[in-house]
Design an enzyme around this catalytic site. Structure first.
Site, PDB file in Angstrom:
ATOM      1  N   GLU A   1      38.163 -18.180 -24.398  1.00 15.13           N
ATOM      2  CA  GLU A   1      37.482 -17.563 -23.255  1.00 15.13           C
ATOM      3  C   GLU A   1      35.967 -17.543 -23.460  1.00 15.13           C
ATOM      4  O   GLU A   1      35.478 -17.303 -24.563  1.00 15.13           O
ATOM      5  CB  GLU A   1      37.993 -16.129 -23.092  1.00 15.13           C
ATOM      6  CG  GLU A   1      37.371 -15.360 -21.942  1.00 15.13           C
ATOM      7  CD  GLU A   1      37.820 -13.906 -21.871  1.00 15.13           C
ATOM      8  OE1 GLU A   1      37.607 -13.281 -20.816  1.00 15.13           O
ATOM      9  OE2 GLU A   1      38.373 -13.388 -22.864  1.00 15.13           O
TER      10      GLU A   1
ATOM     11  N   LYS B   1      39.581 -15.402 -13.723  1.00 15.65           N
ATOM     12  CA  LYS B   1      40.240 -14.205 -14.252  1.00 15.65           C
ATOM     13  C   LYS B   1      40.423 -13.137 -13.170  1.00 15.65           C
ATOM     14  O   LYS B   1      39.462 -12.694 -12.537  1.00 15.65           O
ATOM     15  CB  LYS B   1      39.407 -13.648 -15.401  1.00 15.65           C
ATOM     16  CG  LYS B   1      40.042 -12.519 -16.191  1.00 15.65           C
ATOM     17  CD  LYS B   1      39.133 -12.166 -17.373  1.00 15.65           C
ATOM     18  CE  LYS B   1      39.754 -11.143 -18.296  1.00 15.65           C
ATOM     19  NZ  LYS B   1      38.856 -10.872 -19.451  1.00 15.65           N
TER      20      LYS B   1
ATOM     21  N   CYS C   1      42.896 -13.542 -21.281  1.00 16.28           N
ATOM     22  CA  CYS C   1      42.726 -12.327 -22.077  1.00 16.28           C
ATOM     23  C   CYS C   1      43.472 -11.119 -21.501  1.00 16.28           C
ATOM     24  O   CYS C   1      44.683 -11.010 -21.657  1.00 16.28           O
ATOM     25  CB  CYS C   1      41.233 -12.060 -22.249  1.00 16.28           C
ATOM     26  SG  CYS C   1      40.821 -11.049 -23.702  1.00 16.28           S
TER      27      CYS C   1
END
Length: 260
Positions: free
Chosen positions: A43, A112, A146
């Site tokens: 990331e 995300k 994540c």
């Protein structure tokens, strides 16, 4: 179908895209000597979590990162799950994953969805709105970033699309290492799919990161796991094992979503 995976567990230089591109190409070149089918980056690998200065570092429409990943995929003849980068859009800066196939064609793009307030992401980033589905060699995959792994309903939404492996890219901190391992294993077991998780190593002014990139099978078995330092984690996955697991315990057929 089998795929050889190479996860690039980078030590990301805080707020230094130039240095990070140098590290990335060095690791890609090194990984390519093992002829991987898929290379995975972590990331925010171009900038790290330099959120305060991200507006000046973000990549407009992710053009620079896209060109780099496209050329790398074509040059090394490997699919690339390009971690994520700070992508400056009209809606704001998004934390965006780009996936290129080995011909250098864009196969997937995902920003995300879940922003992590403990690291002030909501103050500097705009949330995505689309699922992370993509295909490589005619097989179905998904990308997660994540914090997404703490939302099992989001992971399951991808599994219901017959995804056979999910790529998780992260900057996960060392103090929650056991959460990282437990959540990844759980997501693999409950969705009967491979989880390929590429975390970063090293530290920034505010955090020390866990490393421990992992490749987990559809029965929850750990196929490969890295340590804390920068390294390339390699493993082979066999998507036929997903078909086998789902036939042995048919959880998708036994769901009762009308009552959920």
């Amino acid at each position: 179908m089998k795929f050889k995976i190479a996860c690039l567990q980078m030590d990301i230089a805080f707020g230094n895209p130039g240095k990070n591109y140098e590290t990335a190409i060095s690791l890609i070149e090194k990984a390519s000597t093992e002829n991987p089918d898929i290379i995975v980056l972590p990331e925010l690998w171009t900038t790290g979590y330099d959120l305060v200065n991200l507006n000046g570092q973000a990549d407009a429409e992710a053009r620079e990162a896209a060109a780099f990943l496209k050329d790398s995929a074509a040059n090394y003849h490997a699919h690339i799950v390009g971690g994520s980068v700070a992508n400056k859009t009209e809606e704001g800066i998004e934390n965006t994953m780009l996936v290129f196939n080995k011909s250098g064609e864009l196969s997937g793009k995902y920003s995300k969805l879940h922003l992590f307030q403990l690291m002030d992401e909501h103050l500097y980033l705009a949330a995505g709105k689309q699922k992370g589905l993509f295909s490589l060699d005619s097989r179905k995959f998904a990308g997660l970033i994540c914090y997404d792994i703490r939302f099992p309903e989001w992971v399951r939404a991808h599994a219901l699309k017959e995804v056979e492996a999910m790529f998780v890219v992260a900057e996960w901190p060392i103090q929650r290492l056991e959460h990282w391992r437990a959540l990844l294993i759980a997501r693999a077991i409950e969705n009967q799919c491979y989880i390929i998780a590429c975390n970063r190593s090293g530290s920034d002014p505010n955090n020390k990161f866990a490393g421990h990139s992992m490749v987990i099978g559809p029965w929850g078995d750990i196929i490969a796991e890295a340590g804390e330092e920068q390294e390339i984690l390699t493993a082979e996955i066999d998507l036929d094992q997903v078909i086998d697991a789902r036939s042995r315990i048919p959880i998708f057929a036994d769901r009762r979503p009308e009552l959920y």
